[in-house]
Design a protein around this motif. Structure first.
Motif, PDB file in Angstrom:
ATOM      1  N   HIS A 172       0.890  -1.065  -0.110  1.00 14.84           N
ATOM      2  CA  HIS A 172      -0.250   0.011  -0.073  1.00 14.84           C
ATOM      3  C   HIS A 172       0.805   1.288  -0.042  1.00 14.84           C
ATOM      4  O   HIS A 172       2.000   1.371   0.889  1.00 14.84           O
ATOM      5  N   TRP A 173       0.534   2.303  -0.929  1.00 16.82           N
ATOM      6  CA  TRP A 173       1.436   3.476  -1.143  1.00 16.82           C
ATOM      7  C   TRP A 173       1.316   4.122   0.675  1.00 16.82           C
ATOM      8  O   TRP A 173       2.514   4.909   0.707  1.00 16.82           O
ATOM      9  N   ALA A 174       0.446   4.257   1.345  1.00 13.66           N
ATOM     10  CA  ALA A 174       0.387   4.750   2.581  1.00 13.66           C
ATOM     11  C   ALA A 174       1.424   4.279   3.547  1.00 13.66           C
ATOM     12  O   ALA A 174       1.731   4.599   4.494  1.00 13.66           O
ATOM     13  N   THR A 175       1.654   2.812   3.164  1.00  9.59           N
ATOM     14  CA  THR A 175       2.793   2.270   4.335  1.00  9.59           C
ATOM     15  C   THR A 175       4.269   3.107   3.879  1.00  9.59           C
ATOM     16  O   THR A 175       4.827   3.005   5.040  1.00  9.59           O
ATOM     17  N   LEU A 176       4.361   3.892   2.923  1.00 11.43           N
ATOM     18  CA  LEU A 176       5.841   4.572   2.761  1.00 11.43           C
ATOM     19  C   LEU A 176       5.741   5.631   3.695  1.00 11.43           C
ATOM     20  O   LEU A 176       6.820   6.595   3.702  1.00 11.43           O
ATOM     21  N   ASP A 184       9.733  -2.254   6.453  1.00 11.74           N
ATOM     22  CA  ASP A 184      10.431  -3.590   6.260  1.00 11.74           C
ATOM     23  C   ASP A 184       9.660  -4.816   6.806  1.00 11.74           C
ATOM     24  O   ASP A 184       9.712  -5.982   6.168  1.00 11.74           O
ATOM     25  N   TYR A 185       8.908  -4.482   7.885  1.00 14.36           N
ATOM     26  CA  TYR A 185       8.210  -5.541   8.437  1.00 14.36           C
ATOM     27  C   TYR A 185       6.992  -5.940   7.422  1.00 14.36           C
ATOM     28  O   TYR A 185       6.918  -7.245   7.081  1.00 14.36           O
ATOM     29  N   VAL A 186       6.639  -4.913   6.622  1.00 11.73           N
ATOM     30  CA  VAL A 186       5.314  -5.261   5.966  1.00 11.73           C
ATOM     31  C   VAL A 186       5.901  -5.925   4.649  1.00 11.73           C
ATOM     32  O   VAL A 186       5.367  -6.791   4.413  1.00 11.73           O
ATOM     33  N   LEU A 187       6.948  -5.527   4.185  1.00  9.40           N
ATOM     34  CA  LEU A 187       7.643  -6.057   2.985  1.00  9.40           C
ATOM     35  C   LEU A 187       8.133  -7.551   3.325  1.00  9.40           C
ATOM     36  O   LEU A 187       7.756  -8.592   2.443  1.00  9.40           O
ATOM     37  N   ALA A 188       8.464  -7.764   4.201  1.00  5.64           N
ATOM     38  CA  ALA A 188       9.342  -8.962   4.694  1.00  5.64           C
ATOM     39  C   ALA A 188       8.019 -10.079   4.906  1.00  5.64           C
ATOM     40  O   ALA A 188       8.291 -11.263   4.347  1.00  5.64           O
ATOM     41  N   HIS A 189       7.114  -9.560   5.541  1.00  8.80           N
ATOM     42  CA  HIS A 189       5.745 -10.487   5.757  1.00  8.80           C
ATOM     43  C   HIS A 189       5.245 -10.632   4.259  1.00  8.80           C
ATOM     44  O   HIS A 189       4.754 -12.036   4.362  1.00  8.80           O
ATOM     45  N   GLU A 190       5.091 -10.018   3.457  1.00  9.06           N
ATOM     46  CA  GLU A 190       4.381 -10.261   2.292  1.00  9.06           C
ATOM     47  C   GLU A 190       5.320 -11.194   1.479  1.00  9.06           C
ATOM     48  O   GLU A 190       5.030 -12.157   0.627  1.00  9.06           O
ATOM     49  N   ARG A 223      -0.464   0.375  16.030  1.00  7.59           N
ATOM     50  CA  ARG A 223      -0.708   1.356  16.760  1.00  7.59           C
ATOM     51  C   ARG A 223      -0.517   2.644  15.779  1.00  7.59           C
ATOM     52  O   ARG A 223      -1.167   3.653  16.096  1.00  7.59           O
ATOM     53  N   ARG A 224       0.451   2.490  14.978  1.00  2.93           N
ATOM     54  CA  ARG A 224       0.756   3.709  14.137  1.00  2.93           C
ATOM     55  C   ARG A 224      -0.138   3.932  12.710  1.00  2.93           C
ATOM     56  O   ARG A 224      -0.410   4.820  12.295  1.00  2.93           O
ATOM     57  N   GLY A 225      -0.780   2.862  12.298  1.00  2.00           N
ATOM     58  CA  GLY A 225      -1.598   2.731  11.217  1.00  2.00           C
ATOM     59  C   GLY A 225      -2.632   3.696  11.199  1.00  2.00           C
ATOM     60  O   GLY A 225      -2.955   4.201  10.244  1.00  2.00           O
ATOM     61  N   ALA A 226      -3.290   3.738  12.374  1.00  4.45           N
ATOM     62  CA  ALA A 226      -4.529   4.489  12.431  1.00  4.45           C
ATOM     63  C   ALA A 226      -4.122   6.045  12.244  1.00  4.45           C
ATOM     64  O   ALA A 226      -5.110   6.877  11.979  1.00  4.45           O
ATOM     65  N   CYS A 227      -3.001   6.520  12.394  1.00  8.22           N
ATOM     66  CA  CYS A 227      -2.521   7.740  12.229  1.00  8.22           C
ATOM     67  C   CYS A 227      -1.996   8.398  10.922  1.00  8.22           C
ATOM     68  O   CYS A 227      -1.647   9.279  10.774  1.00  8.22           O
ATOM     69  N   LEU A 228      -2.243   7.319  10.013  1.00  8.96           N
ATOM     70  CA  LEU A 228      -1.590   7.521   8.708  1.00  8.96           C
ATOM     71  C   LEU A 228      -2.721   8.428   7.699  1.00  8.96           C
ATOM     72  O   LEU A 228      -3.905   8.456   8.217  1.00  8.96           O
ATOM     73  N   TRP A 229      -2.363   9.116   6.758  1.00 14.22           N
ATOM     74  CA  TRP A 229      -3.184   9.664   5.652  1.00 14.22           C
ATOM     75  C   TRP A 229      -3.227   8.393   4.585  1.00 14.22           C
ATOM     76  O   TRP A 229      -2.460   7.931   3.969  1.00 14.22           O
ATOM     77  N   PHE A 230      -4.536   8.228   4.521  1.00 16.71           N
ATOM     78  CA  PHE A 230      -5.097   7.316   3.252  1.00 16.71           C
ATOM     79  C   PHE A 230      -5.632   8.028   2.174  1.00 16.71           C
ATOM     80  O   PHE A 230      -6.319   7.208   1.456  1.00 16.71           O
TER      81      PHE A 230
END
Length: 234
Positions: A172-176, A184-190, A223-230
């Motif tokens: 997801h672009w918002a991950t950046l 890295d966690y998201v990337l390694a997970h996938e 914890r941090r995901g809810a604070c991002l801009w989507f």
């Protein structure tokens, strides 16, 4: 007496009853977990089932956080902050032509793009994110011993990433907006899903071998995901 199991730092009450041996895990409105199972299912079996649902639990809790918080919106004005790889960059509306760019610590949006400013900024995340993820993807793929194709940066709704059997990995672009360790966690997970499609013990063992602190990163992501801009501008 109610049995209570643990999933990391989460308490999970077990409700005994019913004729089906198939356990059922639910997340209540308040975010608490509840596990339902027949009385002849062993505690060890329930604990294993709970562990297999770890990623589902954290993903659903993250989605609930996003839905319960007011969506983050941005104003396309000078000084508005936009995160990229964990650092905030102030927006600068510029009269020069061209595309959105990062220049001397400022995120520059050409005035001519104000009408399509949101889409232009998202396209910038996709373009820069794809370039940044490429080398890291190759490094993680080597550690995980998987054959991955080019990383695609896209809008995936409430999913941080996805992987298919055809070696296609999308982020997801918002991950950046997150710090590099969380990206890295998201990337390694996938990428790990290219070897282990399901969230069973083998998947988590594989991820733990290349990222011993994956649990901490996963919880920080929630914890941090809810604070991002989507997306969404005033």
């Amino acid at each position: 007496m109610t049995t209570v199991l643990q999933l990391d730092d989460l308490r999970v009450p077990v409700e005994i009853g019913g004729s089906s041996r198939k356990a059922r895990l639910t997340i209540e409105v308040d975010g608490s977990l509840r596990l339902r199972a027949a009385d002849d299912v062993a505690t060890a079996e329930l604990q294993q089932f709970l562990a297999s649902k770890r990623e589902w639990v954290y993903r659903k809790l993250a989605e609930k956080e996003v839905l319960q918080h007011e969506p983050v919106t941005k104003e396309l004005v000078d000084g508005e902050g936009f995160l990229y790889l964990g650092r905030s960059h102030r927006l600068k509306i510029d009269d020069a032509d061209g595309a959105v760019r990062l220049e001397r610590g400022r995120l520059v949006l050409p005035r001519q793009l104000l009408g399509v400013g949101e889409a232009s900024l998202i396209a910038w995340y996709q373009r820069c994110g794809g370039a940044w993820l490429g080398p890291r993807s190759r490094a993680w793929a080597e550690r995980l011993r998987v054959d991955a194709g080019p990383i695609e940066v896209a809008d995936l709704g409430h999913k941080w990433g996805s992987a298919t059997a055809g070696h296609r990995v999308r982020i997801h672009w918002a991950t950046l907006q997150l710090s590099p360790p969380l990206v890295d966690y998201v990337l390694a997970h996938e990428l790990a899903h290219l070897r282990e499609p399901h969230h069973g013990p083998a998947f988590w063992q594989l991820l733990a071998r290349v990222m011993p602190d994956y649990d901490e990163r996963k919880q920080e992501l929630a914890r941090r995901g809810a604070c991002l801009w989507f997306g969404g501008t005033l």
